[in-house]
Scaffold this active site. Structure first.
Site, PDB file in Angstrom:
ATOM      1  N   SER A 113       0.820  -1.209   0.000  1.00  0.00           N
ATOM      2  CA  SER A 113       0.000   0.000   0.000  1.00  0.00           C
ATOM      3  C   SER A 113       0.854   1.258   0.000  1.00  0.00           C
ATOM      4  CB  SER A 113      -0.898   0.022   1.242  1.00  0.00           C
ATOM      5  OG  SER A 113      -1.610   1.238   1.345  1.00  0.00           O
ATOM      6  N   TYR A 139      -2.793   0.267   9.753  1.00  0.00           N
ATOM      7  CA  TYR A 139      -2.905  -0.460   8.486  1.00  0.00           C
ATOM      8  C   TYR A 139      -1.635  -0.295   7.663  1.00  0.00           C
ATOM      9  CZ  TYR A 139      -3.916  -0.989   3.530  1.00  0.00           C
ATOM     10  OH  TYR A 139      -3.830  -1.316   2.200  1.00  0.00           O
ATOM     11  N   LYS A 177     -17.821  -1.029   0.840  1.00  0.00           N
ATOM     12  CA  LYS A 177     -16.713  -0.584   1.674  1.00  0.00           C
ATOM     13  C   LYS A 177     -17.070   0.545   2.640  1.00  0.00           C
ATOM     14  CE  LYS A 177     -12.611  -0.182  -0.235  1.00  0.00           C
ATOM     15  NZ  LYS A 177     -11.809  -1.129   0.568  1.00  0.00           N
TER      16      LYS A 177
END
Length: 321
Positions: A113, A139, A177
Site C-alpha cells: 500500500s 494499516y 466498503k
C-alpha cells in the site's frame, strides 16, 4: 489454478473478472463475506469454489497445480484500531502464504500500500529503502512490516514474488466498503441525493480547500498490472501502482459531475478531528520502476476513469464488473 484471496472484495473481484476475460476459470476465491453484500461481486464470475479465509490455510495443501496466489485479502481500513488483528490478519497470514509459495515454487502477488509512505515527506519512490518509511496508521504499518520482512527472505522466496503498493484505487465493486469507498462513489451518491458533492476543507495552509492531491488509479488499470505480472514470471520485486500524476479532490468532484453532464456544485465541510493529524495532503507514485521492467500500458487519468466508472457502472444501478 489461480487462487485469489479477497476475491469477493473490491480489487480481488475485479482481478477475477480480468482472469475470466482472459479465459481463466480455474480459480479459487478466498474471502470473509459474512453479512456483507460482497457475494454480489461473485455472481457473474466463473470460479471453482469459495473458501472462507479461516479455513483456507488448512485446505491449501489439498489443491493441485496451483500456478499463482494473488493475495488481495486484508483488513484495509486505515481507521482500524485493533493492531493485534492487523498483525495477525495482514502480517502473519501473508507470511504463511509466502512460505507456502516459496516451498512449492508458486507465484505470489500481494497487495502492499501507498499508506506505507506515511505523510510523503520522504517521497513516494519505490526504489527507496523501505526501512526509512513512517506510516501514519496501523494499516500502513502492517503493510510495511511485511515489505520489510520480505527484504530478508532471499534464501526462502517464491520463484516469482510481486508486492504492489496501491495508491488511491477507485472503481466498480467497491459499494460494500462504507466510509472507505472512493470519493467518486460517495460523490455520485451525494449528487443523486442533493445535487452537490461535499469535500473536506483543508487544514494545511499550503493547500486550498479541495486542493488536496492524490494519485487516483482506476481499478481496471490495477488489474491490467496484475495480469501483466502473471504473464511475465521472470519479474519480481516491490512496485508502485499509481498513475504517476497527482490530481485534486476538486478535480475528482468536477470529473464526476462532468461524467453526468452537470455543472460542478461543491460544498466544503470541516474535516473530522480524528483525521486531521493523519491526513495525507499529497501522494504521487513514481512509476519508473514498473516501466523499467517492461510494463508499457497507459493509465487512465481521473477524467477518463471517472467517466467509465460513473457511466458504465454507478449510473447503471451499481452494475457489478
Amino acid at each position: 489454478m489461480i487462487i485469489v484471496t479477497g476475491g469477493a472484495g473490491f480489487i480481488g473481484s475485479c482481478v477475477v473478472r480480468t482472469l475470466n476475460d482472459a479465459g481463466i476459470k480455474d480459480i479459487v476465491i478466498v474471502d470473509n463475506i459474512a453479512c456483507t453484500d460482497k457475494w454480489m461481486n461473485m455472481r457473474n464470475k466463473k470460479y471453482l469454489e469459495y473458501v472462507h479465509k479461516s479455513e483456507f490455510l488448512e485446505k491449501l495443501p489439498t489443491y493441485k497445480n496451483v500456478e499463482a496466489i494473488i493475495h488481495m485479502g486484508a483488513q484495509s481500513a486505515t481507521t482500524e484500531k485493533d493492531f493485534d488483528y492487523l498483525w495477525k490478519n495482514n502480517f502473519e497470514y501473508t507470511k504463511a502464504l509466502w512460505n507456502y509459495c516459496a516451498d512449492k515454487g508458486i507465484t505470489f502477488i500481494y497487495a502492499s500500500s501507498a499508506a506505507t509512505y506515511g505523510d510523503g515527506e520522504q517521497g513516494f519512490d519505490d526504489w527507496m529503502d523501505i526501512d526509512k518509511l513512517m506510516p501514519l496508521n496501523g494499516y500502513g504499518y502492517s503493510k510495511q512490516l511485511f515489505d520489510q520482512w520480505v527484504k530478508h527472505q532471499a534464501k526462502k522466496a517464491p520463484k516469482q514474488y510481486v508486492g504492489l503498493k496501491f495508491f488511491n484505487v477507485y472503481g466498480p465493486n467497491e459499494y460494500f466498503k462504507g466510509s472507505m469507498a472512493s470519493m467518486i462513489f460517495h460523490g455520485y451518491k451525494q449528487i443523486q441525493e442533493s445535487g452537490k458533492i461535499k469535500l473536506f476543507k483543508s487544514c494545511n495552509p499550503n493547500y486550498a480547500d479541495g486542493g488536496q492531491l492524490r494519485d487516483f488509479v482506476y481499478v481496471k488499470d490495477v488489474c491490467s498490472v496484475i495480469k501483466w505480472f502473471l504473464d511475465n514470471k521472470e519479474v519480481s520485486g516491490l512496485f508502485n501502482v499509481g498513475t504517476g500524476s497527482a490530481q485534486s479532490f476538486a478535480e475528482l468532484a468536477e470529473a464526476t459531475f462532468h461524467a453526468l453532464g452537470m455543472e460542478p456544485n461543491i460544498e466544503y465541510i470541516d474535516m473530522p478531528e480524528h483525521l486531521k493529524k493523519k491526513y495525507q495532503y499529497y501522494t504521487q507514485a513514481t512509476m519508473e520502476k514498473l516501466r523499467s521492467v517492461g510494463y508499457d500500458k497507459p493509465f487512465m487519468n481521473l477524467e477518463e476513469g471517472a467517466k467509465d466508472y460513473v457511466l458504465n457502472h454507478l449510473h447503471r444501478d451499481f452494475e457489478i464488473y
